[in-house]
Enzyme design. Structure first.
Site, PDB file in Angstrom:
ATOM      1  N   GLY A 111      24.107  60.407  -2.695  1.00  0.00           N
ATOM      2  CA  GLY A 111      25.477  60.764  -2.347  1.00  0.00           C
ATOM      3  C   GLY A 111      26.383  59.625  -1.942  1.00  0.00           C
ATOM      4  O   GLY A 111      27.387  59.860  -1.266  1.00  0.00           O
ATOM      5  N   GLY A 112      26.082  58.374  -2.323  1.00  0.00           N
ATOM      6  CA  GLY A 112      26.969  57.276  -1.958  1.00  0.00           C
ATOM      7  C   GLY A 112      27.109  57.171  -0.445  1.00  0.00           C
ATOM      8  O   GLY A 112      26.157  57.408   0.299  1.00  0.00           O
ATOM      9  N   SER A 161      24.115  48.844   0.763  1.00  0.00           N
ATOM     10  CA  SER A 161      23.816  50.190   0.298  1.00  0.00           C
ATOM     11  C   SER A 161      23.971  51.178   1.433  1.00  0.00           C
ATOM     12  O   SER A 161      23.901  50.810   2.610  1.00  0.00           O
ATOM     13  CB  SER A 161      22.381  50.243  -0.235  1.00  0.00           C
ATOM     14  OG  SER A 161      21.985  51.576  -0.522  1.00  0.00           O
ATOM     15  N   SER A 162      24.165  52.449   1.079  1.00  0.00           N
ATOM     16  CA  SER A 162      24.141  53.535   2.068  1.00  0.00           C
ATOM     17  C   SER A 162      22.835  54.312   2.038  1.00  0.00           C
ATOM     18  O   SER A 162      22.673  55.260   2.815  1.00  0.00           O
ATOM     19  CB  SER A 162      25.296  54.508   1.803  1.00  0.00           C
ATOM     20  OG  SER A 162      26.533  53.880   1.983  1.00  0.00           O
ATOM     21  N   THR A 187      22.131  58.017  -7.107  1.00  0.00           N
ATOM     22  CA  THR A 187      20.871  58.045  -6.377  1.00  0.00           C
ATOM     23  C   THR A 187      20.116  59.363  -6.431  1.00  0.00           C
ATOM     24  O   THR A 187      20.641  60.393  -6.824  1.00  0.00           O
ATOM     25  CB  THR A 187      21.006  57.608  -4.901  1.00  0.00           C
ATOM     26  OG1 THR A 187      21.640  58.617  -4.152  1.00  0.00           O
ATOM     27  CG2 THR A 187      21.737  56.321  -4.759  1.00  0.00           C
ATOM     28  N   THR A 225      17.980  54.539  -7.126  1.00  0.00           N
ATOM     29  CA  THR A 225      19.331  54.625  -7.673  1.00  0.00           C
ATOM     30  C   THR A 225      19.562  53.731  -8.880  1.00  0.00           C
ATOM     31  O   THR A 225      18.888  52.710  -9.036  1.00  0.00           O
ATOM     32  CB  THR A 225      20.354  54.242  -6.577  1.00  0.00           C
ATOM     33  OG1 THR A 225      21.686  54.384  -7.088  1.00  0.00           O
ATOM     34  CG2 THR A 225      20.159  52.805  -6.124  1.00  0.00           C
TER      35      THR A 225
END
Length: 612
Positions: A518-519, A495-496, A423, A441
Site C-alpha cells: 500500500g505505499g 521504503s514504507s 507490494t 515489491t
C-alpha cells in the site's frame, strides 16, 4: 485470545460494537485534495474473509495459489523461510503486478531466540546520479514519465535475500522450493479478477512488446477472468534459479537480457549494468524493537525502511496523549459501529502528521545518511515523543514540521510528496514456531512496465521494478539543500514496507506476524491492525476488516463509505481537510491464540490463510 494489560488501559481501549464490514462494497474514489500525495494504484474488490484457525502452522499470502505453495512446503517439513521462498516464486507468476524476482523485499525472521532483519531492497546502479530524473531544464520529469522505462529500474534483490535467508534457516533443498512455481508456470494459472481489472486499467504496459504479447489478446484487451495463462519463459528462468541459485538471475543470459531491455528502452533508457547485477548483496541489519504499552515488544525493519519508525512514532505519541474512551464506540448519534470516533481519529492523524514530517526529513539509506544524534532510536525516545505529543491540540496542525531528535536540527531538506505504490505481504509460522514477516515489491503496479524473458525467447517472463522512483526526483530543495533520500550510486531508496513481528514483553513469546502492501499507507494499515489486534482485543481478521484511515502530513484520509457523515463533519469542525477515497490495503496477519494460531487476510484483495 486473551491478552493482559493494565486496567487503566483496558477501560480506555475497550471494544464496543460489532464490525460493520459485512456487505460493504467498493466505493468510487473522491477527488483528492491538492496536497494529498497520490495513493497506491489498486482495485478494491471486497470479499468477506472468515479468518482461519490452526493448531500447528500457517501461511498468509496475497493469492490462494501462493498460499497453497507455502502450505505444501510446510507440510513437507520445511521451515518458515522455505515456505517464503515458494510463496514468492508463485507470486511472481500469479500476482506479477505487485512483486516478483525482478524486485526487492524486506524480511524479518524469528528463530525462537532472536529476530533477524534481512534487507533485499533494490539499489541504484553505479552509473546513476542525483540528476537521474531531471529533464533538460533541470526540473524533475513528470512522475509517470519517470516510472515507465529503463531509467527507473533498480538492481533487484529479492532472490539474493531469499537465498541468503535460506542458507541460514532453510531445511529443504533450494531446488525443491521452486517446483510449485515451475509447475504452475508450465501448466498455467487462472487469471484472477484483480489481475484482469488492473490489466484493463493499465495503459503503459501495452507499450512493451513482451508484456503485451503475454498479458493481452490480439485486439489489445486483457485475457478474461479464468483464462489459463501459461508462462514458459518464467518456468525456464525458475529452473535455472533452482539449479544455480541467485547467480542464475544476477549473471549469465538472464542478467544479460535484463540489462539489454533496461539500457535499450526507447525514450527512457536506464543505467543498469551487468556489474551492478553481479555485485548485488542482500544485507543483514539490526532490527528495531520497541516496547509498546505495558505488554508488547514490536520489531520491524530499520532504514532504509521508514515503516517501523513511523508506526512506532504514531503509536508512541498516541500513548502519551490524554486517554480517549472507546476508540470504536458507536453510541453517538450518526456514529457507525466498528469505526473509530472523530475524537480518536483527530488524535491519530495528528500523531501521523508529526511522524510523516520526521520521515520526510530524516529517513534514508543508513549507508549513505547518518541517523539523528543518538541513532534512529532518538526518533522514538520517550522525551522526544512526549515533546511531539505536546504539539497535538484541539485543532488540526494541518501540516506538521519536523522535530529535532537528539536536539540537533538536520541540514537535509524535507523530501517532497511522491507516489509510492505496489507490494505484497507474506506472514508465515512453521511447526517449530519460527516465523517470517516479509514485504516484497516491484514498486508501482506492473513496475517499470518492462518484461524480461530471461533471454529464453519464450512467451511471458517477469516484470522489472521501478524502485528508483522511490528516491526523491528532485535531489535538492529551492534553497539548494540536499534531500537525504536522493539518488546516489549503490544507494537503496527509502521504503514504507513494514514487516512486523510482535512479542510479549514479559515472556518473549511471539504473538503476531503481520504487514501490508500500500505505499506510504502501509504505515497506517499496519498501525491499525496492531491497535485492533492487541489493545482493542479484536482477532486478526476483525482488525484487518476495520476501516482504513490516516494522514501523510496533509489531509485526513478516510476509506470511502466506511465513516458516518457526523464523523467527517466533526473532523472538519476541528480544522481537518477530509478526503474520502479507496484505501485498498492487502493486510496479512497471523496471531497467537491459546490453541495455536489465527490468520486474517484482507477482504479488499484476494489473499487467504492456510495451515494445519
Amino acid at each position: 485470545m486473551t491478552l493482559q494489560w493494565p486496567l487503566v488501559r483496558r477501560a480506555a481501549w475497550r471494544l464496543v460494537a460489532a464490525l460493520a464490514l459485512a456487505g460493504c462494497t467498493s466505493q468510487p474514489t473522491a477527488p483528492s485534495a491538492p496536497d494529498l500525495p497520490p495513493l497506491p494504484g489498486d482495485v478494491a474488490l471486497v470479499t468477506h474473509k472468515p479468518g482461519w484457525a490452526f493448531s500447528r502452522f500457517g501461511v498468509a499470502a496475497a493469492n490462494p495459489l501462493a498460499t497453497a505453495a507455502g502450505l505444501q512446503i510446510l507440510q513437507a517439513g520445511g521451515s518458515a523461510v522455505d515456505a517464503a521462498v515458494a510463496v514468492q516464486m508463485v507470486l511472481t507468476l500469479v500476482e506479477p503486478q505487485s512483486s516478483g524476482i525482478g524486485g526487492g523485499a524486506f524480511l524479518l525472521h524469528w528463530d525462537g531466540q532472536a529476530v533477524q532483519a534481512w534487507d533485499g531492497r533494490e539499489t541504484a546502479p553505479a552509473a546513476a546520479d542525483e540528476r537521474l530524473f531531471l529533464g533538460a531544464d533541470g526540473k524533475p520529469v513528470p512522475f509517470q514519465q519517470a516510472v515507465v522505462g529503463g531509467r527507473s529500474v533498480g538492481v533487484p534483490g529479492a532472490v539474493r535475500l531469499l537465498e541468503a535467508a535460506h542458507r541460514a534457516h532453510g531445511r529443504l533443498p533450494w531446488s525443491q522450493l521452486l517446483q510449485p512455481a515451475i509447475g504452475l508456470a508450465e501448466r498455467g494459472f487462472a487469471v484472477s479478477a484483480r489481475l484482469h481489472q488492473q490489466l484493463a486499467e493499465e495503459q503503459a504496459l501495452r507499450s512493451d512488446p513482451q508484456a503485451r504479447a503475454y498479458f493481452y489478446r490480439a485486439d489489445g484487451s486483457p485475457h478474461p477472468v479464468g483464462t489459463l495463462l501459461r508462462n514458459p519463459a518464467l518456468a525456464a528462468v525458475l529452473r535455472r534459479i533452482a539449479a544455480e541459485g541467485s547467480a542464475a538471475l544476477h549473471t549469465g543470459p538472464v542478467a544479460d537480457d535484463i540489462v539489454r531491455r533496461v539500457r535499450g528502452h526507447v525514450g527512457a533508457p536506464g543505467r543498469l549494468a551487468a556489474a551492478d547485477l553481479a555485485g548485488y548483496a542482500a544485507k543483514q541489519r539490526e532490527p528495531l524493537c520497541t516496547d509498546w504499552l505495558a505488554s508488547y515488544r514490536v520489531c520491524g525493519m530499520p532504514p532504509p525502511s521508514s515503516g517501523h519508525l513511523a508506526i512506532m512514532q504514531i503509536l508512541g505519541i498516541l500513548e502519551r496523549l490524554p486517554l480517549l474512551p472507546d476508540p470504536l464506540r458507536g453510541d453517538q448519534p450518526g456514529m457507525r459501529a466498528g469505526a473509530p470516533s472523530a475524537d480518536w481519529l483527530h488524535a491519530y492523524t495528528e500523531a501521523a502528521r508529526l511522524a510523516f514530517a520526521d520521515r520526510a526529513q530524516y529517513v534514508a539509506d543508513p549507508d549513505f545518511v547518518d541517523a539523528p544524534p543518538g541513532g534512529w532510536g532518538s526518533l522514538l525516545d520517550d522525551a522526544y515523543l512526549q515533546q511531539r505529543a505536546g504539539l497535538v491540540g484541539e485543532r488540526s496542525l494541518g501540516r506538521a514540521t519536523p522535530g529535532t531528535p537528539g536536539g540537533t536540527r538536520s541540514a537535509w531538506a524535507p523530501m517532497a510528496d511522491q507516489p509510492e505504490h505496489g507490494t505484497s505481504h507474506i506472514s508465515i509460522v512453521d511447526a517449530q514456531g519460527r516465523a517470517v514477516a516479509m514485504t516484497t515489491t516491484i514498486e508501482a503496479v506492473f513496475g517499470s512496465r518492462l518484461m524480461s524473458d530471461g533471454g529464453t525467447g519464450l512467451a511471458g517472463g517477469f516484470l522489472l521494478n521501478n524502485q528508483l522512483t522511490d528516491f526523491a526526483l528532485a535531489p535538492t530543495d529551492a534553497q539548494g539543500r540536499p534531500v537525504a533520500n536522493r539518488v546516489q550510486p549503490g544507494k537503496r531508496p527509502r521504503s514504507s514496507m513494514s514487516p512486523t513481528l510482535v512479542f510479549d514483553r514479559r515472556t518473549g513469546q511471539l504473538l503476531m506476524s503481520l504487514g501490508s502492501p500500500g505505499g506510504p499507507a502501509i504505515i497506517h494499515f499496519t498501525a491499525k491492525t496492531l491497535l485492533g489486534s492487541l489493545p482493542w482485543g479484536l482477532n486478526a481478521q476483525q482488525a484487518i476488516d476495520l476501516p482504513n484511515f490516516g494522514s501523510f502530513n496533509g489531509p485526513t484520509v478516510l476509506e470511502a463509505g466506511r465513516f458516518a457523515p457526523a464523523t467527517v463533519a466533526a473532523l472538519k469542525a476541528r480544522g481537518h481537510t477530509v478526503v474520502e477515497t479507496d484505501l485498498p490495503s492487502g493486510l496479512q496477519a497471523l496471531q497467537r491464540t491459546p490453541t495455536g494460531w489465527f490468520g486474517g487476510a484482507d477482504p479488499r484483495r484476494e489473499g487467504v490463510v492456510m495451515g494445519e
